[in-house]
Enzyme design. Sequence first.
Site, mmCIF file in Angstrom:
data_model
loop_
_atom_site.group_PDB
_atom_site.id
_atom_site.type_symbol
_atom_site.label_atom_id
_atom_site.label_comp_id
_atom_site.label_asym_id
_atom_site.label_seq_id
_atom_site.Cartn_x
_atom_site.Cartn_y
_atom_site.Cartn_z
ATOM 1 N N CYS A 21 -25.091 3.564 43.816
ATOM 2 C CA CYS A 21 -25.315 2.234 43.913
ATOM 3 C C CYS A 21 -24.620 1.394 45.132
ATOM 4 O O CYS A 21 -23.410 1.959 45.416
ATOM 5 C CB CYS A 21 -25.108 1.415 42.523
ATOM 6 S SG CYS A 21 -23.279 0.938 42.166
ATOM 7 N N CYS A 109 -26.754 4.286 38.736
ATOM 8 C CA CYS A 109 -25.698 4.837 39.622
ATOM 9 C C CYS A 109 -24.962 6.260 38.815
ATOM 10 O O CYS A 109 -24.635 6.294 37.919
ATOM 11 C CB CYS A 109 -24.708 3.746 39.914
ATOM 12 S SG CYS A 109 -23.499 4.374 40.684
ATOM 13 N N CYS A 112 -21.001 4.872 38.635
ATOM 14 C CA CYS A 112 -20.419 3.748 37.475
ATOM 15 C C CYS A 112 -21.674 4.098 36.325
ATOM 16 O O CYS A 112 -21.251 3.156 35.613
ATOM 17 C CB CYS A 112 -20.412 2.419 38.365
ATOM 18 S SG CYS A 112 -22.207 1.667 38.583
ATOM 19 N N ASP A 352 16.438 -15.723 -4.833
ATOM 20 C CA ASP A 352 16.001 -15.110 -5.802
ATOM 21 C C ASP A 352 15.152 -15.887 -6.462
ATOM 22 O O ASP A 352 15.159 -17.134 -6.453
ATOM 23 C CB ASP A 352 17.209 -14.678 -6.913
ATOM 24 C CG ASP A 352 18.018 -13.486 -6.202
ATOM 25 O OD1 ASP A 352 17.550 -12.882 -5.319
ATOM 26 O OD2 ASP A 352 19.029 -13.138 -6.708
#
Length: 537
Positions: A21, A109, A112, A352
């Site tokens: 492309c 393409c 890509c 605690d």
Amino acid sequence: MFPLTEENKHVAQLLLNTGTCPRCIFRFCGVDFHAPYKLPYKELLNELQKFLETEKDELILEVMNPPPKKIRLQELEDSIDNLSQNGEGRISVSHVGSTASKNSNLNVCNVCLGILQEFCEKDFIKKVCQKVEASGFEFTSLVFSVSFPPQLSVREHAAWLLVKQEMGELIFMLFRKQSLSLGRDDIVQLKEAYKWITHPLFSEELGVPIDGKSLFEVSVVFAHPETVEDCHFLAAICPDCFKPAKNKQSVFTRMAVMKALNKIKEEDFLKQFPCPPNSPKAVCAVLEIECAHGAVFVAGRYNKYSRNLPQTPWIIDGERKLESSVEELISDHLLAVFKAESFNFSSSGREDVDVRTLGNGRPFAIELVNPHRVHFTSQEIKELQQKINNSSNKIQVRDLQLVTREAIGHMKEGEEEKTKTYSALIWTNKAIQKKDIEFLNDIKDLKIDQKTPLRVLHRRPLAVRARVIHFMETQYVDEHHFRLHLKTQAGTYIKEFVHGDFGRTKPNIGSLMNVTADILELDVESVDVDWPPALDD
């Protein structure tokens, strides 16, 4: 102004002929300024075709043994397919035709796989932005991240070898210059080009800047099932590059593929993978579009007034022992208001279940994971604090505020380095007089050794810890009871200092007084950590 020059024509035509492309052609020609990539795809293709028009419609084919001869464009294209795959010749292009080749209108393409085609256009950007807006996140900037299929690296490598080998000899032959040296580092990275195109479009559509430091992230994951096996031959040639890793579904990660491509010899690559790469039938698929916000942190101090409330949920063997906890009484409200997925609670030490925390309270911080709402005024935070305080008489919160991740370090520093003050009601088996406890008032900086208490041995490693009792102050109650106020090094086990824990804490109140002592009530009166900053009521 079109970004390519005359010296780029040969590379551009070669790549266009083989199905690449226009935007990838720009990348291979080293175009590193943004504007050309941003043109609409069809306009870009037309401009490239115009650029490649020349007066002569002829090409030169150089074969290893026969002398060079002129051939028509169609013959060249057939030769490219044959020679690139068997590596028996070199293709050289001197001039291109007045029109684009038959392959210039390829839908997808071959490098890509459509990333720089369909997924750069405004229609796709709008779809992503619609997902972002529907996510319900609050944001004033964003970072946009993409994940591409690893085979794109293989295809780019193949196209690079094509340009390097096919065009290098042409430049030397025509211009008597050194062979073209196209380094892989000269190619503009796909992610860079993609961001150049998409970032302005996202910013315009959402009305916020793209900022790499933003806590709000929009991520898009692409896949291309059709070409998923492109990488597989690398595992046979470079097996040491592909090792199973935790949290990875496939060994063919982008990093592993790049490592193999850096290692593989060019001739081995060309034997295994077509050069140029084949043109695919379909573009990439979008696997997921996700939005996420980095954690935000809320800090404050809490007071605990109940002797029947654990700091964190008390669950043993899957069974809850008490209905609530300090953590839940605070965090439930924050989760709802910040619209967060989950939270992580931390504090400067812990008490605690039967111990109260009085005075200015104990510093705490809560990490809120993936919050959808993140912007609050100071007044809204005050109202949130009041809402927490009104919801229970067991705890109270003060100095509630938004803080940074880094600031939480100040709280953790105090766990071992700072001091804490306690008040304990003590019972003795022998009758005592006021004079029997007064000597404790004179003891300063008493050093004690504490072996991990039996009651916490299931969750703490066995060790002997040196601690300091800075001072003690006694208050006589009756012949079997007195109250002891003491300041100690943070991390001291107060109960064990009183009763001795079967000799595991030495010395202790019982051994100092030569009695059997036990603790009936314990209150934390202060945690001496100057964080978070105190706020005005």
